[in-house]
Write a protein that holds these residues in place. Structure first.
Motif, PDB file in Angstrom:
ATOM      1  N   ASP A  74     -16.265   8.147   6.858  1.00 39.04           N
ATOM      2  CA  ASP A  74     -15.933   6.963   7.666  1.00 39.04           C
ATOM      3  C   ASP A  74     -16.274   7.189   9.139  1.00 39.04           C
ATOM      4  OD1 ASP A  74     -15.008   5.541   5.468  1.00 39.04           O
ATOM      5  OD2 ASP A  74     -12.889   5.970   5.872  1.00 39.04           O
ATOM      6  N   ILE A  75     -15.975   8.369   9.641  1.00 38.16           N
ATOM      7  CA  ILE A  75     -16.312   8.695  11.031  1.00 38.16           C
ATOM      8  C   ILE A  75     -17.828   8.673  11.209  1.00 38.16           C
ATOM      9  CG2 ILE A  75     -16.210  10.480  12.825  1.00 38.16           C
ATOM     10  CD1 ILE A  75     -13.538  11.414  11.368  1.00 38.16           C
ATOM     11  N   PHE A  76     -18.543   9.286  10.282  1.00 41.66           N
ATOM     12  CA  PHE A  76     -20.010   9.320  10.344  1.00 41.66           C
ATOM     13  C   PHE A  76     -20.600   7.924  10.444  1.00 41.66           C
ATOM     14  CE2 PHE A  76     -23.901   8.835   7.732  1.00 41.66           C
ATOM     15  CZ  PHE A  76     -24.803   9.463   8.578  1.00 41.66           C
ATOM     16  N   TRP A  77     -20.233   7.040   9.516  1.00 42.18           N
ATOM     17  CA  TRP A  77     -20.825   5.695   9.505  1.00 42.18           C
ATOM     18  C   TRP A  77     -20.634   5.002  10.842  1.00 42.18           C
ATOM     19  CZ3 TRP A  77     -24.248   5.091   6.041  1.00 42.18           C
ATOM     20  CH2 TRP A  77     -24.089   5.540   4.726  1.00 42.18           C
ATOM     21  N   GLN A  78     -19.495   5.232  11.473  1.00 44.59           N
ATOM     22  CA  GLN A  78     -19.178   4.526  12.714  1.00 44.59           C
ATOM     23  C   GLN A  78     -19.826   5.132  13.952  1.00 44.59           C
ATOM     24  OE1 GLN A  78     -15.011   3.319  13.041  1.00 44.59           O
ATOM     25  NE2 GLN A  78     -14.828   3.632  10.829  1.00 44.59           N
ATOM     26  N   GLN A  79     -20.710   6.111  13.779  1.00 42.11           N
ATOM     27  CA  GLN A  79     -21.435   6.717  14.895  1.00 42.11           C
ATOM     28  C   GLN A  79     -22.903   6.331  14.915  1.00 42.11           C
ATOM     29  OE1 GLN A  79     -19.386   8.141  17.001  1.00 42.11           O
ATOM     30  NE2 GLN A  79     -17.874   7.727  15.405  1.00 42.11           N
ATOM     31  N   ILE A  80     -23.356   5.608  13.898  1.00 35.59           N
ATOM     32  CA  ILE A  80     -24.793   5.387  13.727  1.00 35.59           C
ATOM     33  C   ILE A  80     -25.120   3.925  13.479  1.00 35.59           C
ATOM     34  CG2 ILE A  80     -25.067   7.713  12.769  1.00 35.59           C
ATOM     35  CD1 ILE A  80     -25.428   6.301   9.996  1.00 35.59           C
ATOM     36  N   ASP A  81     -26.421   3.623  13.526  1.00 35.29           N
ATOM     37  CA  ASP A  81     -26.941   2.360  13.013  1.00 35.29           C
ATOM     38  C   ASP A  81     -27.433   2.678  11.606  1.00 35.29           C
ATOM     39  OD1 ASP A  81     -28.397   0.189  12.158  1.00 35.29           O
ATOM     40  OD2 ASP A  81     -29.601   0.020  13.978  1.00 35.29           O
ATOM     41  N   PRO A  82     -26.652   2.351  10.585  1.00 36.40           N
ATOM     42  CA  PRO A  82     -27.013   2.741   9.227  1.00 36.40           C
ATOM     43  C   PRO A  82     -28.193   1.963   8.641  1.00 36.40           C
ATOM     44  CG  PRO A  82     -25.051   1.394   9.184  1.00 36.40           C
ATOM     45  CD  PRO A  82     -25.390   1.635  10.633  1.00 36.40           C
ATOM     46  N   THR A  83     -28.717   1.001   9.382  1.00 40.28           N
ATOM     47  CA  THR A  83     -29.854   0.213   8.890  1.00 40.28           C
ATOM     48  C   THR A  83     -31.194   0.741   9.397  1.00 40.28           C
ATOM     49  OG1 THR A  83     -29.841  -1.379  10.725  1.00 40.28           O
ATOM     50  CG2 THR A  83     -28.382  -1.854   8.855  1.00 40.28           C
ATOM     51  N   ASP A  84     -31.171   1.767  10.221  1.00 35.77           N
ATOM     52  CA  ASP A  84     -32.402   2.274  10.848  1.00 35.77           C
ATOM     53  C   ASP A  84     -32.758   3.653  10.301  1.00 35.77           C
ATOM     54  OD1 ASP A  84     -34.500   3.013  12.472  1.00 35.77           O
ATOM     55  OD2 ASP A  84     -33.458   2.595  14.357  1.00 35.77           O
ATOM     56  N   SER A  85     -33.731   3.716   9.420  1.00 32.98           N
ATOM     57  CA  SER A  85     -34.142   4.991   8.824  1.00 32.98           C
ATOM     58  C   SER A  85     -35.189   5.718   9.660  1.00 32.98           C
ATOM     59  CB  SER A  85     -34.701   4.761   7.420  1.00 32.98           C
ATOM     60  OG  SER A  85     -35.897   4.000   7.496  1.00 32.98           O
ATOM     61  N   GLN A  86     -35.672   5.085  10.737  1.00 38.85           N
ATOM     62  CA  GLN A  86     -36.760   5.648  11.536  1.00 38.85           C
ATOM     63  C   GLN A  86     -36.293   6.406  12.773  1.00 38.85           C
ATOM     64  OE1 GLN A  86     -39.929   5.377  10.179  1.00 38.85           O
ATOM     65  NE2 GLN A  86     -38.611   4.601   8.549  1.00 38.85           N
ATOM     66  N   GLY A  87     -35.006   6.647  12.864  1.00 36.94           N
ATOM     67  CA  GLY A  87     -34.425   7.325  14.012  1.00 36.94           C
ATOM     68  C   GLY A  87     -33.122   6.649  14.362  1.00 36.94           C
ATOM     69  N   GLN A  88     -32.575   6.993  15.497  1.00 38.84           N
ATOM     70  CA  GLN A  88     -31.334   6.384  15.949  1.00 38.84           C
ATOM     71  C   GLN A  88     -31.447   6.068  17.434  1.00 38.84           C
ATOM     72  OE1 GLN A  88     -28.105   5.745  13.946  1.00 38.84           O
ATOM     73  NE2 GLN A  88     -30.014   5.468  12.810  1.00 38.84           N
ATOM     74  N   PHE A 168     -24.031  -0.249  20.681  1.00 43.17           N
ATOM     75  CA  PHE A 168     -24.106  -0.559  19.258  1.00 43.17           C
ATOM     76  C   PHE A 168     -22.750  -0.342  18.590  1.00 43.17           C
ATOM     77  CE2 PHE A 168     -24.667   0.343  14.825  1.00 43.17           C
ATOM     78  CZ  PHE A 168     -25.580  -0.612  14.418  1.00 43.17           C
ATOM     79  N   ILE A 169     -22.126   0.797  18.860  1.00 43.18           N
ATOM     80  CA  ILE A 169     -20.826   1.101  18.256  1.00 43.18           C
ATOM     81  C   ILE A 169     -19.798   0.051  18.661  1.00 43.18           C
ATOM     82  CG2 ILE A 169     -18.902   2.753  18.295  1.00 43.18           C
ATOM     83  CD1 ILE A 169     -21.076   4.983  18.444  1.00 43.18           C
ATOM     84  N   SER A 170     -19.812  -0.306  19.926  1.00 38.87           N
ATOM     85  CA  SER A 170     -18.878  -1.322  20.402  1.00 38.87           C
ATOM     86  C   SER A 170     -19.107  -2.660  19.701  1.00 38.87           C
ATOM     87  CB  SER A 170     -19.025  -1.485  21.915  1.00 38.87           C
ATOM     88  OG  SER A 170     -18.208  -2.518  22.380  1.00 38.87           O
ATOM     89  N   THR A 171     -20.357  -3.030  19.539  1.00 41.83           N
ATOM     90  CA  THR A 171     -20.697  -4.319  18.928  1.00 41.83           C
ATOM     91  C   THR A 171     -20.428  -4.344  17.421  1.00 41.83           C
ATOM     92  OG1 THR A 171     -22.379  -4.721  20.596  1.00 41.83           O
ATOM     93  CG2 THR A 171     -22.569  -5.981  18.551  1.00 41.83           C
ATOM     94  N   TYR A 172     -20.857  -3.323  16.715  1.00 42.72           N
ATOM     95  CA  TYR A 172     -20.809  -3.361  15.257  1.00 42.72           C
ATOM     96  C   TYR A 172     -19.606  -2.682  14.616  1.00 42.72           C
ATOM     97  CZ  TYR A 172     -25.372  -5.443  15.184  1.00 42.72           C
ATOM     98  OH  TYR A 172     -26.418  -6.309  15.355  1.00 42.72           O
TER      99      TYR A 172
END
Length: 177
Positions: A74-88, A168-172
């Motif tokens: 859960d912590i991991f998912w909330q640190q990233i853009d999980p829709t972007d496989s080309q980097g972050q 991004f984290i704030s928005t999503y």
């Protein structure tokens, strides 16, 4: 104390992946490093050049009696853009790809279930692009990368903000609980 377990996550720049995990009880150590590639003992320069197949990642040693692997997911998912496989965020390329590297069949199952839960949540309109892969050898990064947020707090905060990660984290995540 129960046996210490490991969790390994790639979420773009490893500087930004230590602090979010480091603050939880049950997390014993978070180490920046490289995994998922084919070169033995890669350096930061080699990984950034994109020739090693490694991703920048964090290896978390944790006490599962205090914090569960599902909580770490859960912590991991909330640190990233999980829709972007080309980097972050501003960091592009294979070495910044998001991935979950599982250490057991139980972790694999939990990672798949958490990914499916996120897909079904409707939080994102794009597909969840994070790969789930078996853990390979983890190579700790150079000392100056370890706990960067503590060693260089001003540089760390400026980088996080400029990268687009915090926005991004704030928005999503923070505004859509």
């Amino acid at each position: 104390m129960s046996q210490v377990e490991k969790a390994t996550f790639a979420g773009g720049c490893f500087w930004c992946m230590i602090k979010p995990f480091d603050q939880y009880s049950g997390v014993i150590r978070v180490t920046s490093g490289y995994t998922g590639g084919h070169v033995i003992n890669p350096t930061y320069q080699q990984v950034c050049a994109g020739d090693t197949g490694h991703a920048e990642a964090v290896e978390i040693s944790f006490n599962p009696d205090i914090i569960s692997y599902n909580e770490l997911l859960d912590i991991f998912w909330q640190q990233i853009d999980p829709t972007d496989s080309q980097g972050q965020f501003v960091d592009r390329g294979d070495s910044y790809r998001p991935a979950i590297f599982y250490h057991s069949e139980t972790q694999k199952k939990q990672a798949i279930e958490s990914k499916l839960k996120l897909e079904k949540s409707g939080r994102f309109t794009q597909p969840i692009a994070v790969s789930i892969e078996p853990a390979k050898t983890f190579y700790p990064a150079e000392d100056y990368h370890q706990n960067f947020y503590q060693k260089q707090p001003e540089h760390y905060e400026k980088y996080r903000k400029a990268s687009g990660r915090d926005n991004f984290i704030s928005t999503y995540w923070q505004n859509k609980k």
